[in-house]
Design a protein around this motif. Sequence first.
Motif, PDB file in Angstrom:
ATOM      1  N   LEU A  92       0.828  -1.206   0.000  1.00 32.87           N
ATOM      2  CA  LEU A  92       0.000   0.000   0.000  1.00 32.87           C
ATOM      3  C   LEU A  92       0.865   1.259   0.000  1.00 32.87           C
ATOM      4  N   LYS A  93       1.898   1.260   0.839  1.00 28.73           N
ATOM      5  CA  LYS A  93       2.766   2.433   0.918  1.00 28.73           C
ATOM      6  C   LYS A  93       3.516   2.662  -0.386  1.00 28.73           C
ATOM      7  N   GLU A  94       4.062   1.602  -0.961  1.00 32.49           N
ATOM      8  CA  GLU A  94       4.817   1.766  -2.200  1.00 32.49           C
ATOM      9  C   GLU A  94       3.904   2.241  -3.338  1.00 32.49           C
ATOM     10  N   PHE A  95       2.659   1.830  -3.313  1.00 35.90           N
ATOM     11  CA  PHE A  95       1.702   2.269  -4.334  1.00 35.90           C
ATOM     12  C   PHE A  95       1.413   3.764  -4.197  1.00 35.90           C
ATOM     13  N   GLY A  96       1.576   4.294  -2.982  1.00 40.43           N
ATOM     14  CA  GLY A  96       1.354   5.720  -2.759  1.00 40.43           C
ATOM     15  C   GLY A  96       0.282   6.041  -1.743  1.00 40.43           C
ATOM     16  N   ILE A  97      -0.283   5.032  -1.088  1.00 45.33           N
ATOM     17  CA  ILE A  97      -1.314   5.273  -0.082  1.00 45.33           C
ATOM     18  C   ILE A  97      -0.660   5.781   1.199  1.00 45.33           C
ATOM     19  N   ARG A  98      -1.130   6.912   1.694  1.00 45.46           N
ATOM     20  CA  ARG A  98      -0.588   7.508   2.921  1.00 45.46           C
ATOM     21  C   ARG A  98      -1.531   7.350   4.105  1.00 45.46           C
ATOM     22  N   ALA A  99      -2.834   7.218   3.826  1.00 47.76           N
ATOM     23  CA  ALA A  99      -3.811   7.075   4.908  1.00 47.76           C
ATOM     24  C   ALA A  99      -4.957   6.201   4.429  1.00 47.76           C
ATOM     25  N   ILE A 100      -5.527   5.448   5.370  1.00 45.33           N
ATOM     26  CA  ILE A 100      -6.710   4.640   5.106  1.00 45.33           C
ATOM     27  C   ILE A 100      -7.801   5.136   6.045  1.00 45.33           C
ATOM     28  N   VAL A 101      -9.013   5.232   5.532  1.00 43.93           N
ATOM     29  CA  VAL A 101     -10.156   5.624   6.367  1.00 43.93           C
ATOM     30  C   VAL A 101     -11.184   4.511   6.274  1.00 43.93           C
ATOM     31  N   ALA A 102     -11.457   3.864   7.399  1.00 37.63           N
ATOM     32  CA  ALA A 102     -12.366   2.719   7.437  1.00 37.63           C
ATOM     33  C   ALA A 102     -12.978   2.625   8.833  1.00 37.63           C
ATOM     34  N   PRO A 103     -14.092   1.918   8.981  1.00 38.53           N
ATOM     35  CA  PRO A 103     -14.703   1.788  10.312  1.00 38.53           C
ATOM     36  C   PRO A 103     -13.881   0.959  11.296  1.00 38.53           C
ATOM     37  N   GLY A 104     -13.077   0.023  10.795  1.00 39.69           N
ATOM     38  CA  GLY A 104     -12.287  -0.811  11.683  1.00 39.69           C
ATOM     39  C   GLY A 104     -11.242  -1.591  10.905  1.00 39.69           C
ATOM     40  N   TYR A 105     -10.272  -2.152  11.640  1.00 32.88           N
ATOM     41  CA  TYR A 105      -9.129  -2.813  11.022  1.00 32.88           C
ATOM     42  C   TYR A 105      -8.808  -4.124  11.734  1.00 32.88           C
ATOM     43  N   GLY A 106      -8.152  -5.025  11.018  1.00 31.98           N
ATOM     44  CA  GLY A 106      -7.531  -6.149  11.681  1.00 31.98           C
ATOM     45  C   GLY A 106      -6.480  -5.617  12.640  1.00 31.98           C
ATOM     46  N   ALA A 107      -6.408  -6.176  13.841  1.00 30.58           N
ATOM     47  CA  ALA A 107      -5.547  -5.609  14.886  1.00 30.58           C
ATOM     48  C   ALA A 107      -4.073  -5.598  14.468  1.00 30.58           C
ATOM     49  N   ILE A 108      -3.587  -6.699  13.920  1.00 24.96           N
ATOM     50  CA  ILE A 108      -2.173  -6.749  13.537  1.00 24.96           C
ATOM     51  C   ILE A 108      -1.905  -5.805  12.374  1.00 24.96           C
ATOM     52  N   PHE A 109      -2.823  -5.761  11.416  1.00 21.96           N
ATOM     53  CA  PHE A 109      -2.663  -4.849  10.288  1.00 21.96           C
ATOM     54  C   PHE A 109      -2.591  -3.407  10.776  1.00 21.96           C
ATOM     55  N   HIS A 110      -3.446  -3.039  11.722  1.00 21.16           N
ATOM     56  CA  HIS A 110      -3.451  -1.685  12.277  1.00 21.16           C
ATOM     57  C   HIS A 110      -2.081  -1.353  12.860  1.00 21.16           C
ATOM     58  N   ASN A 111      -1.530  -2.276  13.649  1.00 17.61           N
ATOM     59  CA  ASN A 111      -0.222  -2.042  14.258  1.00 17.61           C
ATOM     60  C   ASN A 111       0.872  -1.962  13.197  1.00 17.61           C
ATOM     61  N   ASN A 112       0.788  -2.794  12.166  1.00 13.93           N
ATOM     62  CA  ASN A 112       1.768  -2.749  11.089  1.00 13.93           C
ATOM     63  C   ASN A 112       1.721  -1.412  10.355  1.00 13.93           C
ATOM     64  N   CYS A 113       0.521  -0.860  10.194  1.00 14.05           N
ATOM     65  CA  CYS A 113       0.394   0.455   9.556  1.00 14.05           C
ATOM     66  C   CYS A 113       1.182   1.511  10.329  1.00 14.05           C
ATOM     67  N   VAL A 114       0.934   1.575  11.631  1.00 12.91           N
ATOM     68  CA  VAL A 114       1.589   2.578  12.471  1.00 12.91           C
ATOM     69  C   VAL A 114       3.101   2.428  12.415  1.00 12.91           C
ATOM     70  N   ARG A 115       3.578   1.201  12.451  1.00 12.57           N
ATOM     71  CA  ARG A 115       5.019   0.945  12.477  1.00 12.57           C
ATOM     72  C   ARG A 115       5.692   1.181  11.133  1.00 12.57           C
ATOM     73  N   ASN A 116       4.904   1.445  10.112  1.00 18.06           N
ATOM     74  CA  ASN A 116       5.464   1.711   8.785  1.00 18.06           C
ATOM     75  C   ASN A 116       5.049   3.065   8.224  1.00 18.06           C
ATOM     76  N   GLY A 117       4.487   3.918   9.069  1.00 15.42           N
ATOM     77  CA  GLY A 117       4.180   5.279   8.641  1.00 15.42           C
ATOM     78  C   GLY A 117       2.913   5.449   7.829  1.00 15.42           C
ATOM     79  N   LEU A 118       2.010   4.465   7.900  1.00 13.25           N
ATOM     80  CA  LEU A 118       0.726   4.544   7.191  1.00 13.25           C
ATOM     81  C   LEU A 118      -0.362   4.781   8.230  1.00 13.25           C
ATOM     82  N   LEU A 119      -1.141   5.848   8.091  1.00 15.86           N
ATOM     83  CA  LEU A 119      -2.125   6.224   9.104  1.00 15.86           C
ATOM     84  C   LEU A 119      -3.445   5.485   8.913  1.00 15.86           C
ATOM     85  N   PRO A 120      -3.865   4.668   9.896  1.00 15.42           N
ATOM     86  CA  PRO A 120      -5.175   4.020   9.838  1.00 15.42           C
ATOM     87  C   PRO A 120      -6.210   4.833  10.630  1.00 15.42           C
TER      88      PRO A 120
END
Length: 211
Positions: A92-120
């Motif tokens: 997602l980051k390499e494609f150019g996505i900087r932020a995701i807006v959604a009602p909820g996330y998989g818990a591990i995916f959410h943590n991976n986003c934060v640790r890689n600079g992608l805002l959930p």
Amino acid sequence: MEPFILHRGVAVPLLRANIDTDAIIPSREMKRVAKDGLADGLFAGWRYVPGTPRVPDPSFVLNQPPYAGASVLLAGNNFGCGSSREHAVWALKEFGIRAIVAPGYGAIFHNNCVRNGLLPVALPMAAVQALADDCAAEPAERQVTVDLQRLEVVSPGGERYAFALGSEPRQMLLEGLDPIALTLKQAARIDAFQAADRMLRPWIHSDAGVQ
């Protein structure tokens, strides 16, 4: 890691619920452990015409010209569920996505986003749908603003949607810190503790030497 403070960009709607990490990047696309070279595999099962090597499917939203250069992804509930593969965030980051807006996330995916600079960003589905509707007519001109300092998403029409994020994830994103860099901000306190502890319990420290 690039800090995330405020971002304005084209928002692309992919409003399906339960998009799992295998849909984000199928396992067949994970041919390396590096963080680069994964963007072509992003949503590969949907982006390309079945049975072809890499022929874009014009019906898939990311292939449609109005959403060229999209950097904000509007998604359905439970985005990033499934396996823990960090490649999903990297793609997602390499494609150019900087932020995701959604009602909820998989818990591990959410943590991976934060640790890689992608805002959930978590917002109710009604708000996500309203953002998509507000951008639909002219996505390139009617862009969405995501403000991490103010903790709000601003629609093209000026509607403001407040969101919450824990203090530690917010600090990591604002300052561009991974977990190790965040810990090292406390280096002086860590050194002071170790020095004091070495005086109190020298026998447990490997550098204390043998008498």
